[in-house]
Design a protein around this motif. Structure first.
Motif, PDB file in Angstrom:
ATOM      1  N   ILE A  19       0.862  -1.180   0.000  1.00 53.71           N
ATOM      2  CA  ILE A  19       0.000   0.000   0.000  1.00 53.71           C
ATOM      3  C   ILE A  19       0.897   1.229   0.000  1.00 53.71           C
ATOM      4  CG2 ILE A  19      -1.894   1.218   1.117  1.00 53.71           C
ATOM      5  CD1 ILE A  19      -2.598  -1.351   2.599  1.00 53.71           C
ATOM      6  N   GLU A  20       0.761   2.044  -1.031  1.00 54.02           N
ATOM      7  CA  GLU A  20       1.547   3.270  -1.127  1.00 54.02           C
ATOM      8  C   GLU A  20       0.651   4.457  -0.781  1.00 54.02           C
ATOM      9  OE1 GLU A  20       4.055   5.888  -4.413  1.00 54.02           O
ATOM     10  OE2 GLU A  20       3.690   3.745  -4.777  1.00 54.02           O
ATOM     11  N   PRO A  21       0.736   4.963   0.453  1.00 51.16           N
ATOM     12  CA  PRO A  21      -0.128   6.084   0.845  1.00 51.16           C
ATOM     13  C   PRO A  21       0.284   7.370   0.147  1.00 51.16           C
ATOM     14  CG  PRO A  21       1.456   5.616   2.583  1.00 51.16           C
ATOM     15  CD  PRO A  21       1.638   4.552   1.534  1.00 51.16           C
ATOM     16  N   GLY A  22      -0.677   8.281  -0.010  1.00 47.34           N
ATOM     17  CA  GLY A  22      -0.373   9.570  -0.631  1.00 47.34           C
ATOM     18  C   GLY A  22      -0.024   9.467  -2.098  1.00 47.34           C
ATOM     19  N   ALA A  31      -4.280   6.180  -1.840  1.00 48.99           N
ATOM     20  CA  ALA A  31      -3.365   5.046  -1.730  1.00 48.99           C
ATOM     21  C   ALA A  31      -3.383   4.253  -3.031  1.00 48.99           C
ATOM     22  CB  ALA A  31      -3.759   4.138  -0.567  1.00 48.99           C
ATOM     23  N   LEU A  32      -2.233   3.756  -3.419  1.00 42.25           N
ATOM     24  CA  LEU A  32      -2.147   2.763  -4.481  1.00 42.25           C
ATOM     25  C   LEU A  32      -2.104   1.420  -3.782  1.00 42.25           C
ATOM     26  CD1 LEU A  32      -1.759   1.781  -7.403  1.00 42.25           C
ATOM     27  CD2 LEU A  32       0.711   2.093  -7.078  1.00 42.25           C
ATOM     28  N   PHE A  33      -3.149   0.621  -3.987  1.00 41.19           N
ATOM     29  CA  PHE A  33      -3.272  -0.664  -3.303  1.00 41.19           C
ATOM     30  C   PHE A  33      -2.968  -1.784  -4.290  1.00 41.19           C
ATOM     31  CE2 PHE A  33      -5.439  -4.431  -1.820  1.00 41.19           C
ATOM     32  CZ  PHE A  33      -5.188  -4.431  -0.455  1.00 41.19           C
ATOM     33  N   SER A  34      -2.019  -2.646  -3.924  1.00 40.54           N
ATOM     34  CA  SER A  34      -1.651  -3.779  -4.765  1.00 40.54           C
ATOM     35  C   SER A  34      -1.771  -5.068  -3.968  1.00 40.54           C
ATOM     36  CB  SER A  34      -0.213  -3.635  -5.283  1.00 40.54           C
ATOM     37  OG  SER A  34      -0.063  -2.456  -6.042  1.00 40.54           O
ATOM     38  N   GLN A  35      -2.450  -6.033  -4.548  1.00 43.88           N
ATOM     39  CA  GLN A  35      -2.577  -7.362  -3.946  1.00 43.88           C
ATOM     40  C   GLN A  35      -2.322  -8.363  -5.057  1.00 43.88           C
ATOM     41  OE1 GLN A  35      -5.909  -7.634  -1.377  1.00 43.88           O
ATOM     42  NE2 GLN A  35      -5.681  -9.796  -0.936  1.00 43.88           N
ATOM     43  N   GLY A  36      -1.112  -8.906  -5.074  1.00 41.17           N
ATOM     44  CA  GLY A  36      -0.720  -9.702  -6.225  1.00 41.17           C
ATOM     45  C   GLY A  36      -0.683  -8.821  -7.459  1.00 41.17           C
ATOM     46  N   GLU A  37      -1.354  -9.269  -8.531  1.00 39.90           N
ATOM     47  CA  GLU A  37      -1.387  -8.508  -9.773  1.00 39.90           C
ATOM     48  C   GLU A  37      -2.585  -7.564  -9.855  1.00 39.90           C
ATOM     49  OE1 GLU A  37       1.044  -8.523 -12.202  1.00 39.90           O
ATOM     50  OE2 GLU A  37       2.066  -9.576 -10.569  1.00 39.90           O
ATOM     51  N   THR A  38      -3.405  -7.509  -8.828  1.00 38.43           N
ATOM     52  CA  THR A  38      -4.516  -6.564  -8.780  1.00 38.43           C
ATOM     53  C   THR A  38      -4.016  -5.243  -8.203  1.00 38.43           C
ATOM     54  OG1 THR A  38      -6.290  -8.202  -8.625  1.00 38.43           O
ATOM     55  CG2 THR A  38      -6.721  -6.057  -7.647  1.00 38.43           C
ATOM     56  N   ARG A  39      -4.245  -4.155  -8.949  1.00 37.54           N
ATOM     57  CA  ARG A  39      -3.772  -2.838  -8.521  1.00 37.54           C
ATOM     58  C   ARG A  39      -4.896  -1.821  -8.674  1.00 37.54           C
ATOM     59  NH1 ARG A  39       0.665  -5.086 -11.218  1.00 37.54           N
ATOM     60  NH2 ARG A  39       2.461  -5.396  -9.840  1.00 37.54           N
ATOM     61  N   ILE A  40      -5.103  -1.037  -7.617  1.00 38.39           N
ATOM     62  CA  ILE A  40      -6.219  -0.098  -7.581  1.00 38.39           C
ATOM     63  C   ILE A  40      -5.763   1.224  -6.982  1.00 38.39           C
ATOM     64  CG2 ILE A  40      -8.549   0.313  -6.683  1.00 38.39           C
ATOM     65  CD1 ILE A  40      -8.892  -2.720  -6.504  1.00 38.39           C
ATOM     66  N   ILE A  41      -6.145   2.327  -7.627  1.00 35.93           N
ATOM     67  CA  ILE A  41      -5.934   3.651  -7.052  1.00 35.93           C
ATOM     68  C   ILE A  41      -7.185   4.004  -6.253  1.00 35.93           C
ATOM     69  CG2 ILE A  41      -5.671   6.110  -7.522  1.00 35.93           C
ATOM     70  CD1 ILE A  41      -4.169   5.423 -10.030  1.00 35.93           C
ATOM     71  N   CYS A  42      -7.000   4.296  -4.984  1.00 40.14           N
ATOM     72  CA  CYS A  42      -8.108   4.687  -4.105  1.00 40.14           C
ATOM     73  C   CYS A  42      -7.873   6.125  -3.643  1.00 40.14           C
ATOM     74  CB  CYS A  42      -8.183   3.768  -2.885  1.00 40.14           C
ATOM     75  SG  CYS A  42      -8.389   2.010  -3.288  1.00 40.14           S
ATOM     76  N   THR A  43      -8.865   6.972  -3.843  1.00 37.52           N
ATOM     77  CA  THR A  43      -8.764   8.359  -3.395  1.00 37.52           C
ATOM     78  C   THR A  43      -9.983   8.715  -2.559  1.00 37.52           C
ATOM     79  OG1 THR A  43      -9.846   9.210  -5.394  1.00 37.52           O
ATOM     80  CG2 THR A  43      -7.434   9.078  -5.419  1.00 37.52           C
ATOM     81  N   ALA A  44      -9.793   9.649  -1.628  1.00 37.25           N
ATOM     82  CA  ALA A  44     -10.889  10.158  -0.805  1.00 37.25           C
ATOM     83  C   ALA A  44     -10.892  11.674  -0.913  1.00 37.25           C
ATOM     84  CB  ALA A  44     -10.722   9.729   0.652  1.00 37.25           C
ATOM     85  N   SER A  45     -12.060  12.228  -1.234  1.00 38.80           N
ATOM     86  CA  SER A  45     -12.191  13.672  -1.442  1.00 38.80           C
ATOM     87  C   SER A  45     -13.305  14.219  -0.560  1.00 38.80           C
ATOM     88  CB  SER A  45     -12.516  13.972  -2.915  1.00 38.80           C
ATOM     89  OG  SER A  45     -11.542  13.405  -3.776  1.00 38.80           O
ATOM     90  N   VAL A  46     -13.041  15.359   0.083  1.00 38.69           N
ATOM     91  CA  VAL A  46     -13.999  15.963   1.012  1.00 38.69           C
ATOM     92  C   VAL A  46     -14.815  17.034   0.308  1.00 38.69           C
ATOM     93  CG1 VAL A  46     -14.261  17.275   3.154  1.00 38.69           C
ATOM     94  CG2 VAL A  46     -12.494  15.522   2.972  1.00 38.69           C
ATOM     95  N   SER A  47     -16.114  17.034   0.579  1.00 41.59           N
ATOM     96  CA  SER A  47     -17.011  18.097   0.147  1.00 41.59           C
ATOM     97  C   SER A  47     -17.690  18.665   1.388  1.00 41.59           C
ATOM     98  CB  SER A  47     -18.064  17.560  -0.828  1.00 41.59           C
ATOM     99  OG  SER A  47     -19.056  18.542  -1.101  1.00 41.59           O
ATOM    100  N   GLU A  48     -17.692  19.981   1.524  1.00 38.07           N
ATOM    101  CA  GLU A  48     -18.283  20.606   2.713  1.00 38.07           C
ATOM    102  C   GLU A  48     -19.797  20.744   2.571  1.00 38.07           C
ATOM    103  OE1 GLU A  48     -16.801  21.227   5.539  1.00 38.07           O
ATOM    104  OE2 GLU A  48     -14.876  20.492   4.778  1.00 38.07           O
ATOM    105  N   SER A  49     -20.422  19.669   2.163  1.00 35.78           N
ATOM    106  CA  SER A  49     -21.877  19.627   2.043  1.00 35.78           C
ATOM    107  C   SER A  49     -22.305  18.170   2.097  1.00 35.78           C
ATOM    108  CB  SER A  49     -22.341  20.268   0.725  1.00 35.78           C
ATOM    109  OG  SER A  49     -21.848  19.539  -0.390  1.00 35.78           O
ATOM    110  N   VAL A  50     -23.602  17.952   2.272  1.00 37.95           N
ATOM    111  CA  VAL A  50     -24.167  16.603   2.296  1.00 37.95           C
ATOM    112  C   VAL A  50     -25.297  16.538   1.270  1.00 37.95           C
ATOM    113  CG1 VAL A  50     -23.566  16.132   4.694  1.00 37.95           C
ATOM    114  CG2 VAL A  50     -25.736  17.257   4.169  1.00 37.95           C
TER     115      VAL A  50
END
Length: 245
Positions: A19-22, A31-50
């Motif tokens: 897991i490569e944070p940031g 984070a860039l998440f790698s599990q074997g040959e599966t690789r996924i970019i995960c991002t979290a973004s904040v919005s000041e509203s609901v």
């Protein structure tokens, strides 16, 4: 069924996890998440509203989106926009990711803001929905830690951590963390989502050919528990050593 598994794993073994944070500097958490040959970019973004239906309640919201990039599999996968609608499988997966993450968030402590967790599959070799949950949580915690550090939140609004792993019956054997080859030939496959204190958030199990016995279900859940323990170790390292709960 071949005698050996990828990475010469035992039945209870999971593929190498990094897991490569940031990974995405412009995101509030990533984070860039790698599990074997599966690789996924995960991002979290904040919005000041609901969402409009939550306004005025003093609570926040967390939701997710999931997509596989065109070259993530052997054959090019057309983008959803080219078909004019979102892929049904993708909708089902992003709902699972959202439910899993919301299950560990203190919405009152989050306040009236939303966090959007986006999971984009760079390369798929099985287990993408489980990897998205595990990596998505890392991006979410990093995002919330940033809000605490900036003084926007008093404390981390998380009750627990959450992670997920696939398990299944392949050639009559119970296996943990199926890669694509194993998943495509499994008699039974399941996705297990577990919180840091061992609570089951969701279990999705499907018998393709042979009905699943209670004994085999217990065996699969036991394998999932041990696999998720190792995933939590990787999550803890990625977020700086501490998971909530």
């Amino acid at each position: 069924m071949p005698a050996s598994r990828s990475y010469d794993r035992a039945p209870a073994g999971i593929r190498p996890v990094t897991i490569e944070p940031g990974f995405v500097r412009s995101a509030d958490g990533s984070a860039l998440f790698s599990q074997g040959e599966t690789r996924i970019i995960c991002t979290a973004s904040v919005s000041e509203s609901v969402p409009p239906w939550m306004e005025g309640r003093g609570k926040g919201w967390v939701t997710s989106e999931y997509a596989m990039l065109p070259a993530s599999t052997g054959d090019r996968k057309p983008r959803d926009i080219s078909r004019g609608k979102q892929d049904g499988r993708g909708v089902e997966i992003q709902r699972l990711i959202g439910r899993s993450l919301r299950g560990v968030v203190d919405f009152k402590a989050l306040g009236e803001r939303s966090v959007y967790v986006d999971c984009d599959v760079l390369q798929a070799d099985g287990g993408t929905r489980c990897a998205s949950i595990t990596g998505g949580f890392v991006a979410l915690q990093l995002c919330l830690q940033d809000l605490v550090e900036k003084g926007d939140l008093e404390a981390l609004p998380l009750n627990q951590s959450v992670a997920a792993v696939s398990v299944g019956m392949v050639g009559g054997r119970a296996l943990c963390d199926l890669d694509y080859r194993e998943d495509s030939s499994a008699e039974v496959d399941a996705n297990v989502v577990v919180t840091g204190d061992g609570g089951l958030v969701e279990v999705q199990a499907t018998a393709e050919r042979t009905p699943l016995s209670r004994a085999h279900l217990d065996e699969l859940l036991s394998l999932a528990e041990s696999g998720i323990a190792r995933l939590r170790d990787a999550q803890a390292e990625a977020v700086g050593g501490d998971l909530p709960g």
